[in-house]
Scaffold this motif. Structure first.
Motif, PDB file in Angstrom:
ATOM      1  N   ASN A  28       0.753  -1.393  -0.096  1.00 29.36           N
ATOM      2  CA  ASN A  28       0.044  -0.112   0.082  1.00 29.36           C
ATOM      3  C   ASN A  28       0.957   1.442  -0.053  1.00 29.36           C
ATOM      4  O   ASN A  28       0.376   2.431  -0.457  1.00 29.36           O
ATOM      5  CB  ASN A  28      -0.912  -0.020   1.291  1.00 29.36           C
ATOM      6  CG  ASN A  28      -1.716  -1.042   1.340  1.00 29.36           C
ATOM      7  OD1 ASN A  28      -1.692  -2.253   1.805  1.00 29.36           O
ATOM      8  ND2 ASN A  28      -2.951  -1.156   0.560  1.00 29.36           N
TER       9      ASN A  28
ATOM     10  N   ASP B  64       2.310   9.258   8.489  1.00 29.10           N
ATOM     11  CA  ASP B  64       1.298   9.684   7.674  1.00 29.10           C
ATOM     12  C   ASP B  64       0.647   8.419   6.803  1.00 29.10           C
ATOM     13  O   ASP B  64      -0.429   8.141   6.847  1.00 29.10           O
ATOM     14  CB  ASP B  64       1.592  10.743   6.548  1.00 29.10           C
ATOM     15  CG  ASP B  64       2.101  12.007   7.266  1.00 29.10           C
ATOM     16  OD1 ASP B  64       1.617  12.295   8.230  1.00 29.10           O
ATOM     17  OD2 ASP B  64       2.652  12.809   6.642  1.00 29.10           O
ATOM     18  N   ALA B  65       1.760   7.521   6.274  1.00 30.71           N
ATOM     19  CA  ALA B  65       1.111   6.466   5.585  1.00 30.71           C
ATOM     20  C   ALA B  65       0.280   5.482   6.684  1.00 30.71           C
ATOM     21  O   ALA B  65      -0.768   4.851   6.163  1.00 30.71           O
ATOM     22  CB  ALA B  65       2.489   5.545   5.237  1.00 30.71           C
TER      23      ALA B  65
ATOM     24  N   ARG C 209      -1.417   6.503   9.321  1.00 31.06           N
ATOM     25  CA  ARG C 209      -2.661   6.939   9.509  1.00 31.06           C
ATOM     26  C   ARG C 209      -3.633   6.912   8.430  1.00 31.06           C
ATOM     27  O   ARG C 209      -4.783   6.725   8.461  1.00 31.06           O
ATOM     28  CB  ARG C 209      -2.294   8.406   9.732  1.00 31.06           C
ATOM     29  CG  ARG C 209      -2.073   8.897  11.348  1.00 31.06           C
ATOM     30  CD  ARG C 209      -1.871  10.642  11.296  1.00 31.06           C
ATOM     31  NE  ARG C 209      -1.094  10.696  12.277  1.00 31.06           N
ATOM     32  CZ  ARG C 209       0.293  11.113  12.091  1.00 31.06           C
ATOM     33  NH1 ARG C 209       0.594  11.469  10.892  1.00 31.06           N
ATOM     34  NH2 ARG C 209       1.049  11.478  13.341  1.00 31.06           N
ATOM     35  N   ARG C 210      -2.984   7.034   6.993  1.00 30.40           N
ATOM     36  CA  ARG C 210      -3.730   6.807   6.079  1.00 30.40           C
ATOM     37  C   ARG C 210      -4.317   5.470   5.849  1.00 30.40           C
ATOM     38  O   ARG C 210      -5.531   5.235   5.253  1.00 30.40           O
ATOM     39  CB  ARG C 210      -3.084   7.285   4.553  1.00 30.40           C
ATOM     40  CG  ARG C 210      -3.506   6.918   3.435  1.00 30.40           C
ATOM     41  CD  ARG C 210      -2.767   7.598   2.188  1.00 30.40           C
ATOM     42  NE  ARG C 210      -1.383   7.118   2.211  1.00 30.40           N
ATOM     43  CZ  ARG C 210      -1.279   6.023   1.573  1.00 30.40           C
ATOM     44  NH1 ARG C 210      -2.207   5.472   0.885  1.00 30.40           N
ATOM     45  NH2 ARG C 210      -0.028   5.807   1.439  1.00 30.40           N
ATOM     46  N   LEU C 211      -3.719   4.554   6.269  1.00 28.01           N
ATOM     47  CA  LEU C 211      -4.008   3.050   6.209  1.00 28.01           C
ATOM     48  C   LEU C 211      -4.775   2.593   7.115  1.00 28.01           C
ATOM     49  O   LEU C 211      -5.684   1.356   6.794  1.00 28.01           O
ATOM     50  CB  LEU C 211      -2.808   2.318   5.752  1.00 28.01           C
ATOM     51  CG  LEU C 211      -2.214   2.642   4.384  1.00 28.01           C
ATOM     52  CD1 LEU C 211      -0.596   1.833   4.397  1.00 28.01           C
ATOM     53  CD2 LEU C 211      -2.816   2.150   3.299  1.00 28.01           C
TER      54      LEU C 211
END
Length: 91
Positions: A70, A85-86, A88-90
């Motif tokens: 991802n 950030d990655a 949190r996004r996932l």
């Protein structure tokens, strides 16, 4: 935590996880193979996978994303905020 890809695979099969952060270059099973296995497993196919690696070529990035990662973060340009950030996004 796991010491290599095979140990990570075995841990994933033992219990629930919200996300996997993995290196690519590991003994016994690399991160590309681990990610492909996760995507092929009905119980794990939706598990978010973040690969963090020293491999920075466009071909390596494409291979990671084709395996089903991802996110693909390169260590040389690594900033903790990018990883957070990655994540949190996932999840």
């Amino acid at each position: 935590t796991a010491n290599d890809g095979l140990e990570a695979w075995n841990a994933l099969k033992q219990g629930p996880f919200d996300l996997l952060v993995s290196d690519v270059e590991m003994p016994r099973m690399d991160g590309f193979s681990l990610t492909s296995r996760i995507r092929a497993d009905r119980e794990l196919t939706q598990l978010p996978v973040v690969l963090v690696t020293a491999l920075h070529s466009a071909e390596d990035r494409a291979r990671g994303l084709e395996a089903g990662a991802n996110a693909y973060l390169v260590k040389s340009g690594f900033e903790q905020d990018s990883l957070l950030d990655a994540i949190r996004r996932l999840i």
